[in-house]
Scaffold this motif. Sequence first.
Motif, PDB file in Angstrom:
ATOM      1  N   GLU A 163      18.796  -9.784  16.194  1.00 51.32           N
ATOM      2  CA  GLU A 163      19.165 -10.201  14.854  1.00 51.32           C
ATOM      3  C   GLU A 163      20.046 -11.434  15.016  1.00 51.32           C
ATOM      4  O   GLU A 163      20.901 -11.462  15.884  1.00 51.32           O
ATOM      5  CB  GLU A 163      19.941  -9.054  14.180  1.00 51.32           C
ATOM      6  CG  GLU A 163      20.305  -9.330  12.756  1.00 51.32           C
ATOM      7  CD  GLU A 163      20.729  -8.072  12.000  1.00 51.32           C
ATOM      8  OE1 GLU A 163      19.894  -7.199  11.731  1.00 51.32           O
ATOM      9  OE2 GLU A 163      21.918  -7.981  11.683  1.00 51.32           O
TER      10      GLU A 163
ATOM     11  N   ILE B 202      16.754 -10.732  10.523  1.00 53.75           N
ATOM     12  CA  ILE B 202      17.468  -9.447  10.455  1.00 53.75           C
ATOM     13  C   ILE B 202      16.514  -8.308  10.823  1.00 53.75           C
ATOM     14  O   ILE B 202      15.304  -8.435  10.665  1.00 53.75           O
ATOM     15  CB  ILE B 202      18.103  -9.155   9.067  1.00 53.75           C
ATOM     16  CG1 ILE B 202      17.041  -9.157   7.965  1.00 53.75           C
ATOM     17  CG2 ILE B 202      19.251 -10.098   8.767  1.00 53.75           C
ATOM     18  CD1 ILE B 202      17.535  -8.563   6.637  1.00 53.75           C
TER      19      ILE B 202
ATOM     20  N   SER C 269      19.807  -5.565   6.358  1.00 56.34           N
ATOM     21  CA  SER C 269      19.580  -5.136   7.740  1.00 56.34           C
ATOM     22  C   SER C 269      19.970  -3.674   7.906  1.00 56.34           C
ATOM     23  O   SER C 269      21.004  -3.244   7.391  1.00 56.34           O
ATOM     24  CB  SER C 269      20.430  -5.984   8.683  1.00 56.34           C
ATOM     25  OG  SER C 269      20.558  -5.347   9.935  1.00 56.34           O
TER      26      SER C 269
ATOM     27  N   SER D 269      23.671  -6.797   6.759  1.00 60.49           N
ATOM     28  CA  SER D 269      23.620  -8.184   6.277  1.00 60.49           C
ATOM     29  C   SER D 269      22.260  -8.470   5.651  1.00 60.49           C
ATOM     30  O   SER D 269      21.250  -7.895   6.050  1.00 60.49           O
ATOM     31  CB  SER D 269      23.797  -9.170   7.434  1.00 60.49           C
ATOM     32  OG  SER D 269      25.021  -8.974   8.070  1.00 60.49           O
TER      33      SER D 269
END
Length: 197
Positions: free
Chosen positions: A86, A100, A176, A181
Amino acid sequence: MFLSKYNKKRDFEQTQEPTAKIGKSENELIFVVQKHAASHLHYDFRLELNGVLLSWAVPKGPSMNPEIKRLAIMVEDHPYSYKDFEGNIPKGNYGAGNVIVWDNGTYLPADSTASPEKTLKEHLDKGHLSFILKGKKLKGEFSLVKLKGKQENAWLLIKKNDKFATDVDILLKNKSVISKSTLEDLEKKAESKTSIL
Ligand code: MN
């Protein structure tokens, strides 16, 4: 050579992506779906098999609706450790942009079998894989079916009609499963880093 296509496309002095090493889950096979803002946004759908991750780029992303078939372009095998990747692939590199881990979990062939990897390999060679995903977002049975007489490497990713099927758009869940995120969060992070330098 092992993962040679993967290696050829990348300069490991520049990108933080993992180098080509064989890897394996101890118990169940794993899958991962990465959301990747390259020149065109797409989802990378990856299934562990025989020490690598089989990989398809799905431009419109997976759907939980059995009536929606999503084009999936088979791309080069990725190393097993790519499952955790990621972050940012720097400009000028292959696949430049943010990534992600949109979903992950374990999977198994839809038909129960004594040797899952052998069964999956046979079905892969025949161009028709059916499997059950146990992810955080994607759940239940899916198929990957190779298109005949069309663009090479073109497959369709299709949800099977089971108790997990729904017409709710799963892609609205955009965080994610590792860091929570979004791609936009990573974008902002990259921008603030640039402005400090
Ligand atoms: Mn990609």
